[in-house]
Motif scaffolding. Structure first.
Motif, PDB file in Angstrom:
ATOM      1  N   PRO A 184     -13.713 -25.172  47.619  1.00  0.00           N
ATOM      2  CA  PRO A 184     -12.288 -25.382  48.139  1.00  0.00           C
ATOM      3  C   PRO A 184     -12.135 -25.212  49.430  1.00  0.00           C
ATOM      4  CG  PRO A 184     -12.905 -24.459  45.802  1.00  0.00           C
ATOM      5  CD  PRO A 184     -13.858 -24.261  46.264  1.00  0.00           C
ATOM      6  N   ASP A 185     -12.638 -24.400  50.010  1.00  0.00           N
ATOM      7  CA  ASP A 185     -12.102 -23.487  51.064  1.00  0.00           C
ATOM      8  C   ASP A 185     -12.496 -24.307  52.509  1.00  0.00           C
ATOM      9  OD1 ASP A 185     -14.728 -22.563  51.637  1.00  0.00           O
ATOM     10  OD2 ASP A 185     -13.937 -20.237  51.882  1.00  0.00           O
ATOM     11  N   GLY A 186     -13.253 -25.209  51.905  1.00  0.00           N
ATOM     12  CA  GLY A 186     -14.283 -26.188  53.206  1.00  0.00           C
ATOM     13  C   GLY A 186     -15.527 -25.265  53.291  1.00  0.00           C
ATOM     14  N   SER A 187     -16.224 -23.945  52.709  1.00  0.00           N
ATOM     15  CA  SER A 187     -17.414 -24.246  53.192  1.00  0.00           C
ATOM     16  C   SER A 187     -18.593 -24.317  52.483  1.00  0.00           C
ATOM     17  CB  SER A 187     -17.232 -21.958  53.450  1.00  0.00           C
ATOM     18  OG  SER A 187     -17.264 -21.636  52.506  1.00  0.00           O
ATOM     19  N   ASP A 188     -19.856 -24.506  52.950  1.00  0.00           N
ATOM     20  CA  ASP A 188     -21.031 -24.507  52.495  1.00  0.00           C
ATOM     21  C   ASP A 188     -21.288 -25.961  51.808  1.00  0.00           C
ATOM     22  OD1 ASP A 188     -21.397 -21.190  52.479  1.00  0.00           O
ATOM     23  OD2 ASP A 188     -20.596 -21.168  50.341  1.00  0.00           O
ATOM     24  N   VAL A 189     -21.068 -26.887  52.464  1.00  0.00           N
ATOM     25  CA  VAL A 189     -21.561 -27.758  52.146  1.00  0.00           C
ATOM     26  C   VAL A 189     -22.992 -28.323  51.604  1.00  0.00           C
ATOM     27  CG1 VAL A 189     -21.644 -30.300  53.104  1.00  0.00           C
ATOM     28  CG2 VAL A 189     -19.609 -29.032  53.470  1.00  0.00           C
ATOM     29  N   THR A 190     -23.046 -28.762  50.757  1.00  0.00           N
ATOM     30  CA  THR A 190     -24.113 -28.362  50.351  1.00  0.00           C
ATOM     31  C   THR A 190     -24.576 -29.935  49.301  1.00  0.00           C
ATOM     32  OG1 THR A 190     -24.574 -26.414  49.251  1.00  0.00           O
ATOM     33  CG2 THR A 190     -25.640 -27.501  48.501  1.00  0.00           C
ATOM     34  N   ARG A 191     -26.067 -30.737  50.286  1.00  0.00           N
ATOM     35  CA  ARG A 191     -26.418 -32.224  49.214  1.00  0.00           C
ATOM     36  C   ARG A 191     -26.841 -31.753  48.333  1.00  0.00           C
ATOM     37  NH1 ARG A 191     -29.573 -36.236  52.847  1.00  0.00           N
ATOM     38  NH2 ARG A 191     -29.762 -38.510  50.721  1.00  0.00           N
ATOM     39  N   ILE A 192     -26.614 -32.281  47.407  1.00  0.00           N
ATOM     40  CA  ILE A 192     -26.692 -33.380  45.488  1.00  0.00           C
ATOM     41  C   ILE A 192     -27.973 -33.588  45.865  1.00  0.00           C
ATOM     42  CG2 ILE A 192     -26.173 -32.644  43.669  1.00  0.00           C
ATOM     43  CD1 ILE A 192     -25.431 -30.561  45.286  1.00  0.00           C
ATOM     44  N   THR A 193     -27.971 -34.802  45.864  1.00  0.00           N
ATOM     45  CA  THR A 193     -28.459 -36.001  45.748  1.00  0.00           C
ATOM     46  C   THR A 193     -29.228 -36.140  46.807  1.00  0.00           C
ATOM     47  OG1 THR A 193     -27.575 -38.088  45.582  1.00  0.00           O
ATOM     48  CG2 THR A 193     -27.484 -36.800  43.579  1.00  0.00           C
ATOM     49  N   ASP A 194     -30.407 -37.062  46.990  1.00  0.00           N
ATOM     50  CA  ASP A 194     -31.626 -37.363  47.780  1.00  0.00           C
ATOM     51  C   ASP A 194     -32.445 -38.603  47.250  1.00  0.00           C
ATOM     52  OD1 ASP A 194     -32.698 -38.093  49.682  1.00  0.00           O
ATOM     53  OD2 ASP A 194     -34.042 -36.779  50.419  1.00  0.00           O
ATOM     54  N   SER A 195     -31.352 -39.870  46.413  1.00  0.00           N
ATOM     55  CA  SER A 195     -31.887 -40.706  46.098  1.00  0.00           C
ATOM     56  C   SER A 195     -31.974 -41.974  46.752  1.00  0.00           C
ATOM     57  CB  SER A 195     -31.207 -40.813  44.481  1.00  0.00           C
ATOM     58  OG  SER A 195     -30.198 -42.102  45.342  1.00  0.00           O
ATOM     59  N   GLU A 196     -33.228 -42.612  45.809  1.00  0.00           N
ATOM     60  CA  GLU A 196     -33.043 -44.388  46.716  1.00  0.00           C
ATOM     61  C   GLU A 196     -31.864 -45.030  46.181  1.00  0.00           C
ATOM     62  OE1 GLU A 196     -35.303 -46.803  44.249  1.00  0.00           O
ATOM     63  OE2 GLU A 196     -35.953 -45.111  42.482  1.00  0.00           O
ATOM     64  N   TYR A 197     -31.149 -45.013  45.260  1.00  0.00           N
ATOM     65  CA  TYR A 197     -29.928 -45.267  45.226  1.00  0.00           C
ATOM     66  C   TYR A 197     -28.805 -45.044  46.060  1.00  0.00           C
ATOM     67  CZ  TYR A 197     -32.192 -45.491  41.002  1.00  0.00           C
ATOM     68  OH  TYR A 197     -33.059 -44.507  40.054  1.00  0.00           O
ATOM     69  N   GLY A 198     -27.228 -45.728  45.536  1.00  0.00           N
ATOM     70  CA  GLY A 198     -26.159 -45.287  46.405  1.00  0.00           C
ATOM     71  C   GLY A 198     -25.409 -45.045  45.232  1.00  0.00           C
ATOM     72  N   ASP A 199     -24.851 -43.260  45.427  1.00  0.00           N
ATOM     73  CA  ASP A 199     -24.924 -42.940  44.786  1.00  0.00           C
ATOM     74  C   ASP A 199     -23.087 -42.064  44.364  1.00  0.00           C
ATOM     75  OD1 ASP A 199     -26.749 -42.259  43.094  1.00  0.00           O
ATOM     76  OD2 ASP A 199     -27.544 -40.661  44.289  1.00  0.00           O
ATOM     77  N   TRP A 200     -22.029 -42.574  43.269  1.00  0.00           N
ATOM     78  CA  TRP A 200     -20.669 -42.559  43.697  1.00  0.00           C
ATOM     79  C   TRP A 200     -19.975 -41.656  42.316  1.00  0.00           C
ATOM     80  CZ3 TRP A 200     -17.052 -44.789  47.036  1.00  0.00           C
ATOM     81  CH2 TRP A 200     -17.930 -45.625  47.934  1.00  0.00           C
ATOM     82  N   PHE A 201     -19.462 -41.101  42.485  1.00  0.00           N
ATOM     83  CA  PHE A 201     -18.143 -40.543  41.615  1.00  0.00           C
ATOM     84  C   PHE A 201     -19.094 -39.237  41.090  1.00  0.00           C
ATOM     85  CE2 PHE A 201     -16.485 -45.253  42.037  1.00  0.00           C
ATOM     86  CZ  PHE A 201     -15.558 -44.487  42.423  1.00  0.00           C
ATOM     87  N   PRO A 202     -18.828 -38.573  41.043  1.00  0.00           N
ATOM     88  CA  PRO A 202     -19.905 -37.429  40.379  1.00  0.00           C
ATOM     89  C   PRO A 202     -19.190 -36.095  39.374  1.00  0.00           C
ATOM     90  CG  PRO A 202     -19.391 -37.016  42.967  1.00  0.00           C
ATOM     91  CD  PRO A 202     -19.010 -38.528  42.128  1.00  0.00           C
ATOM     92  N   HIS A 203     -19.421 -36.318  38.450  1.00  0.00           N
ATOM     93  CA  HIS A 203     -18.489 -35.775  37.497  1.00  0.00           C
ATOM     94  C   HIS A 203     -19.130 -35.063  36.720  1.00  0.00           C
ATOM     95  CE1 HIS A 203     -15.500 -38.780  37.958  1.00  0.00           C
ATOM     96  NE2 HIS A 203     -16.079 -39.803  37.676  1.00  0.00           N
TER      97      HIS A 203
END
Length: 278
Positions: A184-203
Protein backbone atom coordinates in the motif's frame (compact mmCIF):
# COMPACT_ATOMS: atom_id res chain seq x y z
CA UNK A 1 -31.52 -15.90 -20.75
CA UNK A 2 -28.82 -13.25 -21.19
CA UNK A 3 -27.17 -13.29 -17.75
CA UNK A 4 -26.84 -16.10 -15.25
CA UNK A 5 -25.72 -15.13 -11.74
CA UNK A 6 -24.12 -18.19 -10.18
CA UNK A 7 -22.15 -19.36 -7.15
CA UNK A 8 -19.19 -21.73 -7.34
CA UNK A 9 -18.35 -23.92 -4.33
CA UNK A 10 -14.68 -24.84 -4.00
CA UNK A 11 -15.22 -28.03 -2.01
CA UNK A 12 -17.55 -29.64 -4.54
CA UNK A 13 -16.28 -27.97 -7.70
CA UNK A 14 -19.84 -27.22 -8.76
CA UNK A 15 -21.89 -24.13 -9.55
CA UNK A 16 -25.48 -23.31 -8.66
CA UNK A 17 -27.71 -20.73 -10.28
CA UNK A 18 -28.96 -17.85 -8.14
CA UNK A 19 -30.81 -15.82 -10.78
CA UNK A 20 -31.19 -15.76 -14.55
CA UNK A 21 -32.51 -12.81 -16.52
CA UNK A 22 -32.82 -11.45 -20.05
CA UNK A 23 -31.20 -8.25 -18.73
CA UNK A 24 -27.45 -7.67 -18.93
CA UNK A 25 -26.27 -7.68 -15.30
CA UNK A 26 -22.70 -7.64 -14.04
CA UNK A 27 -20.17 -7.87 -11.26
CA UNK A 28 -21.64 -9.59 -8.17
CA UNK A 29 -20.44 -8.48 -4.73
CA UNK A 30 -21.15 -10.74 -1.76
CA UNK A 31 -22.45 -8.94 1.35
CA UNK A 32 -20.35 -9.34 4.52
CA UNK A 33 -23.29 -11.03 6.28
CA UNK A 34 -23.38 -13.66 3.52
CA UNK A 35 -27.08 -13.14 2.80
CA UNK A 36 -27.14 -11.30 -0.52
CA UNK A 37 -25.36 -10.21 -3.67
CA UNK A 38 -25.16 -6.76 -5.26
CA UNK A 39 -25.11 -6.49 -9.07
CA UNK A 40 -25.47 -3.69 -11.60
CA UNK A 41 -27.62 -3.47 -14.70
CA UNK A 42 -28.69 -0.61 -17.00
CA UNK A 43 -26.82 1.91 -14.85
CA UNK A 44 -28.54 0.88 -11.62
CA UNK A 45 -27.68 -1.32 -8.62
CA UNK A 46 -29.71 -4.25 -7.33
CA UNK A 47 -29.61 -6.38 -4.20
CA UNK A 48 -30.32 -10.06 -4.72
CA UNK A 49 -31.01 -12.04 -1.57
CA UNK A 50 -29.76 -15.60 -1.93
CA UNK A 51 -33.20 -16.86 -0.85
CA UNK A 52 -35.15 -14.56 -3.20
CA UNK A 53 -36.32 -15.06 -6.76
CA UNK A 54 -35.92 -11.47 -7.93
CA UNK A 55 -33.56 -8.59 -7.02
CA UNK A 56 -34.55 -5.35 -5.33
CA UNK A 57 -33.50 -1.95 -6.70
CA UNK A 58 -31.06 -0.03 -4.48
CA UNK A 59 -31.70 3.72 -4.26
CA UNK A 60 -28.57 5.44 -5.62
CA UNK A 61 -30.08 8.93 -5.72
CA UNK A 62 -29.03 10.98 -8.74
CA UNK A 63 -26.45 8.33 -9.74
CA UNK A 64 -28.22 6.53 -12.59
CA UNK A 65 -25.23 5.63 -14.76
CA UNK A 66 -23.37 3.25 -12.46
CA UNK A 67 -20.81 1.01 -14.13
CA UNK A 68 -19.72 -2.39 -12.84
CA UNK A 69 -17.13 -1.06 -10.38
CA UNK A 70 -19.05 -1.15 -7.10
CA UNK A 71 -18.65 -2.81 -3.70
CA UNK A 72 -19.60 -3.10 -0.05
CA UNK A 73 -17.62 -1.87 2.97
CA UNK A 74 -16.12 -4.49 5.31
CA UNK A 75 -18.68 -3.62 7.99
CA UNK A 76 -21.55 -3.90 5.50
CA UNK A 77 -22.83 -0.40 6.22
CA UNK A 78 -21.73 1.43 3.06
CA UNK A 79 -21.81 0.88 -0.69
CA UNK A 80 -19.25 2.36 -3.07
CA UNK A 81 -20.21 3.09 -6.66
CA UNK A 82 -18.55 4.42 -9.79
CA UNK A 83 -20.94 6.64 -11.72
CA UNK A 84 -20.70 9.25 -14.51
CA UNK A 85 -24.05 11.05 -14.14
CA UNK A 86 -22.69 14.17 -12.44
CA UNK A 87 -19.52 14.83 -14.45
CA UNK A 88 -19.81 12.74 -17.62
CA UNK A 89 -16.83 10.72 -16.39
CA UNK A 90 -16.71 7.96 -13.79
CA UNK A 91 -16.41 9.27 -10.23
CA UNK A 92 -16.40 7.31 -6.98
CA UNK A 93 -19.16 7.88 -4.42
CA UNK A 94 -20.25 6.36 -1.11
CA UNK A 95 -23.84 5.85 0.03
CA UNK A 96 -25.61 3.97 2.85
CA UNK A 97 -25.96 0.24 2.25
CA UNK A 98 -29.75 0.54 2.36
CA UNK A 99 -29.58 3.25 -0.32
CA UNK A 100 -29.51 7.01 -0.26
CA UNK A 101 -27.75 10.13 -1.49
CA UNK A 102 -24.25 9.53 -2.92
CA UNK A 103 -21.28 11.40 -1.41
CA UNK A 104 -18.41 12.21 -3.77
CA UNK A 105 -14.99 10.81 -2.85
CA UNK A 106 -12.81 11.36 -5.95
CA UNK A 107 -12.41 14.72 -7.66
CA UNK A 108 -9.81 13.55 -10.17
CA UNK A 109 -11.56 11.78 -13.03
CA UNK A 110 -12.22 9.29 -14.41
CA UNK A 111 -11.86 6.95 -11.43
CA UNK A 112 -13.09 3.36 -11.22
CA UNK A 113 -13.33 1.72 -7.79
CA UNK A 114 -12.01 -1.82 -7.27
CA UNK A 115 -10.91 -2.48 -3.68
CA UNK A 116 -11.67 -1.60 -0.06
CA UNK A 117 -8.98 -1.95 2.62
CA UNK A 118 -9.84 -4.50 5.34
CA UNK A 119 -9.86 -1.80 8.01
CA UNK A 120 -12.47 0.12 6.02
CA UNK A 121 -10.41 3.32 5.85
CA UNK A 122 -9.09 3.34 2.28
CA UNK A 123 -10.35 2.78 -1.27
CA UNK A 124 -8.21 1.47 -4.14
CA UNK A 125 -9.08 2.26 -7.72
CA UNK A 126 -7.97 2.66 -11.30
CA UNK A 127 -7.57 6.28 -12.33
CA UNK A 128 -7.03 7.46 -15.88
CA UNK A 129 -4.99 10.66 -15.97
CA UNK A 130 -3.94 11.99 -19.40
CA UNK A 131 -4.84 8.60 -20.92
CA UNK A 132 -2.54 6.77 -18.48
CA UNK A 133 -4.09 3.95 -16.42
CA UNK A 134 -2.68 3.69 -12.90
CA UNK A 135 -3.49 2.42 -9.40
CA UNK A 136 -4.47 4.98 -6.75
CA UNK A 137 -5.74 4.94 -3.19
CA UNK A 138 -7.74 7.54 -1.28
CA UNK A 139 -9.21 7.81 2.26
CA UNK A 140 -12.93 7.02 2.41
CA UNK A 141 -13.48 10.59 3.64
CA UNK A 142 -11.87 11.94 0.47
CA UNK A 143 -8.85 14.19 0.16
CA UNK A 144 -5.66 13.72 -1.82
CA UNK A 145 -5.21 10.55 -3.82
CA UNK A 146 -2.01 8.50 -3.55
CA UNK A 147 -0.53 7.21 -6.79
CA UNK A 148 1.00 3.74 -6.54
CA UNK A 149 1.95 3.04 -10.18
CA UNK A 150 3.43 5.38 -12.74
CA UNK A 151 2.48 4.43 -16.27
CA UNK A 152 4.35 1.13 -16.44
CA UNK A 153 1.94 -0.20 -19.04
CA UNK A 154 -1.76 -0.25 -18.23
CA UNK A 155 -2.52 -0.82 -14.53
CA UNK A 156 -6.02 -1.77 -13.39
CA UNK A 157 -8.22 -3.89 -11.11
CA UNK A 158 -6.70 -3.34 -7.61
CA UNK A 159 -7.97 -5.47 -4.71
CA UNK A 160 -6.57 -5.79 -1.18
CA UNK A 161 -5.30 -8.96 0.44
CA UNK A 162 -7.34 -9.83 3.58
CA UNK A 163 -4.48 -8.79 5.88
CA UNK A 164 -4.18 -5.43 4.12
CA UNK A 165 -0.47 -5.93 3.40
CA UNK A 166 -0.79 -6.18 -0.40
CA UNK A 167 -2.81 -4.70 -3.23
CA UNK A 168 -3.17 -7.10 -6.14
CA UNK A 169 -3.69 -5.65 -9.62
CA UNK A 170 -3.35 -6.46 -13.30
CA UNK A 171 -0.73 -4.77 -15.45
CA UNK A 172 0.59 -4.92 -19.01
CA UNK A 173 4.02 -3.62 -17.96
CA UNK A 174 5.74 -6.80 -19.15
CA UNK A 175 3.71 -7.09 -22.36
CA UNK A 176 0.66 -9.32 -21.95
CA UNK A 177 -1.72 -8.40 -19.11
CA UNK A 178 -0.64 -10.31 -15.97
CA UNK A 179 -1.23 -10.17 -12.21
CA UNK A 180 1.09 -8.23 -9.89
CA UNK A 181 0.96 -7.03 -6.33
CA UNK A 182 2.28 -3.97 -4.50
CA UNK A 183 2.48 -2.76 -0.93
CA UNK A 184 0.00 0.00 0.00
CA UNK A 185 2.97 2.37 0.28
CA UNK A 186 3.97 1.61 -3.32
CA UNK A 187 6.95 -0.64 -2.54
CA UNK A 188 7.82 -4.27 -3.31
CA UNK A 189 6.13 -4.59 -6.71
CA UNK A 190 6.00 -8.34 -7.40
CA UNK A 191 4.85 -10.32 -10.42
CA UNK A 192 2.34 -13.04 -9.54
CA UNK A 193 1.38 -14.69 -12.87
CA UNK A 194 3.52 -15.49 -15.89
CA UNK A 195 0.93 -17.22 -18.01
CA UNK A 196 -0.10 -17.69 -21.61
CA UNK A 197 -3.36 -15.87 -20.83
CA UNK A 198 -4.40 -12.26 -20.46
CA UNK A 199 -5.02 -12.20 -16.69
CA UNK A 200 -7.45 -9.69 -15.16
CA UNK A 201 -9.26 -8.78 -11.94
CA UNK A 202 -7.39 -10.63 -9.17
CA UNK A 203 -9.48 -11.25 -6.04
CA UNK A 204 -7.85 -12.69 -2.90
CA UNK A 205 -10.14 -14.90 -0.84
CA UNK A 206 -11.13 -13.62 2.64
CA UNK A 207 -9.40 -16.58 4.32
CA UNK A 208 -6.11 -15.72 2.60
CA UNK A 209 -5.79 -19.11 0.92
CA UNK A 210 -6.58 -18.35 -2.71
CA UNK A 211 -6.38 -15.85 -5.54
CA UNK A 212 -9.13 -15.87 -8.19
CA UNK A 213 -8.32 -14.52 -11.65
CA UNK A 214 -10.25 -14.02 -14.90
CA UNK A 215 -8.15 -15.20 -17.83
CA UNK A 216 -8.68 -14.34 -21.50
CA UNK A 217 -6.95 -15.91 -24.47
CA UNK A 218 -3.50 -14.39 -24.71
CA UNK A 219 -4.19 -12.41 -27.88
CA UNK A 220 -7.25 -10.58 -26.50
CA UNK A 221 -6.79 -6.86 -25.84
CA UNK A 222 -8.54 -5.17 -22.92
CA UNK A 223 -11.36 -6.99 -21.09
CA UNK A 224 -14.34 -7.25 -23.47
CA UNK A 225 -17.54 -9.16 -22.74
CA UNK A 226 -18.98 -12.12 -24.63
CA UNK A 227 -15.89 -14.26 -25.15
CA UNK A 228 -14.79 -17.72 -24.13
CA UNK A 229 -12.78 -17.16 -20.94
CA UNK A 230 -11.79 -19.16 -17.88
CA UNK A 231 -11.67 -18.60 -14.13
CA UNK A 232 -8.37 -19.66 -12.57
CA UNK A 233 -7.50 -20.28 -8.94
CA UNK A 234 -4.02 -20.11 -7.46
CA UNK A 235 -2.12 -19.55 -4.25
CA UNK A 236 -1.68 -15.91 -3.20
CA UNK A 237 1.89 -16.02 -4.53
CA UNK A 238 0.74 -17.41 -7.90
CA UNK A 239 1.71 -21.02 -7.23
CA UNK A 240 -0.51 -24.02 -7.93
CA UNK A 241 -2.43 -22.14 -10.63
CA UNK A 242 -5.21 -24.11 -12.28
CA UNK A 243 -8.28 -23.57 -14.42
CA UNK A 244 -11.46 -24.11 -12.41
CA UNK A 245 -13.77 -23.95 -15.42
CA UNK A 246 -14.31 -22.23 -18.75
CA UNK A 247 -17.33 -20.09 -19.54
CA UNK A 248 -18.76 -17.53 -21.94
CA UNK A 249 -18.16 -14.23 -20.19
CA UNK A 250 -15.47 -11.62 -19.64
CA UNK A 251 -16.44 -8.04 -18.82
CA UNK A 252 -18.98 -8.28 -15.98
CA UNK A 253 -18.08 -11.81 -14.86
CA UNK A 254 -15.94 -10.92 -11.80
CA UNK A 255 -14.89 -7.28 -12.14
CA UNK A 256 -15.14 -6.60 -8.39
CA UNK A 257 -14.66 -8.51 -5.07
CA UNK A 258 -16.96 -11.52 -5.24
CA UNK A 259 -15.96 -14.02 -2.53
CA UNK A 260 -18.29 -15.31 0.18
CA UNK A 261 -17.27 -14.07 3.65
CA UNK A 262 -15.90 -17.50 4.62
CA UNK A 263 -13.84 -17.87 1.43
CA UNK A 264 -15.50 -21.15 0.49
CA UNK A 265 -17.51 -19.87 -2.48
CA UNK A 266 -17.53 -17.05 -4.99
CA UNK A 267 -20.18 -15.44 -7.19
CA UNK A 268 -19.84 -14.79 -10.90
CA UNK A 269 -21.90 -14.08 -14.02
CA UNK A 270 -21.92 -16.16 -17.16
CA UNK A 271 -23.56 -14.94 -20.34
CA UNK A 272 -25.43 -16.25 -23.32
CA UNK A 273 -24.64 -14.77 -26.75
CA UNK A 274 -26.85 -11.94 -27.97
CA UNK A 275 -29.12 -13.37 -30.72
CA UNK A 276 -28.13 -12.07 -34.12
CA UNK A 277 -30.73 -10.08 -36.04
CA UNK A 278 -32.13 -11.75 -39.13
Amino acid sequence: MRSSVEIYTLETGTSRIVWQTEQLVEAPNWSPDGQSLVVNGDGLLYRLALTAREPILIDTGFARQCNNDHGISPDGETIVISDKTEFGKSAIYLLPAEGGAPRLVTRNLPSYWHGWSPDGKTLAYCGIRDQVFDIYTIPVDGGDETRLTFGEGRNDGPDYSPDGKWIYFNSSRAGRMQIWRIRPDGSDVTRITDSEYGDWFPHPSPDGKHLLVLSYDGDVFDHPRDLDVRLRLMNPDGGNARVLFELFGGQGTINVPNWSPDGKEFAFVRYEPVPSEV
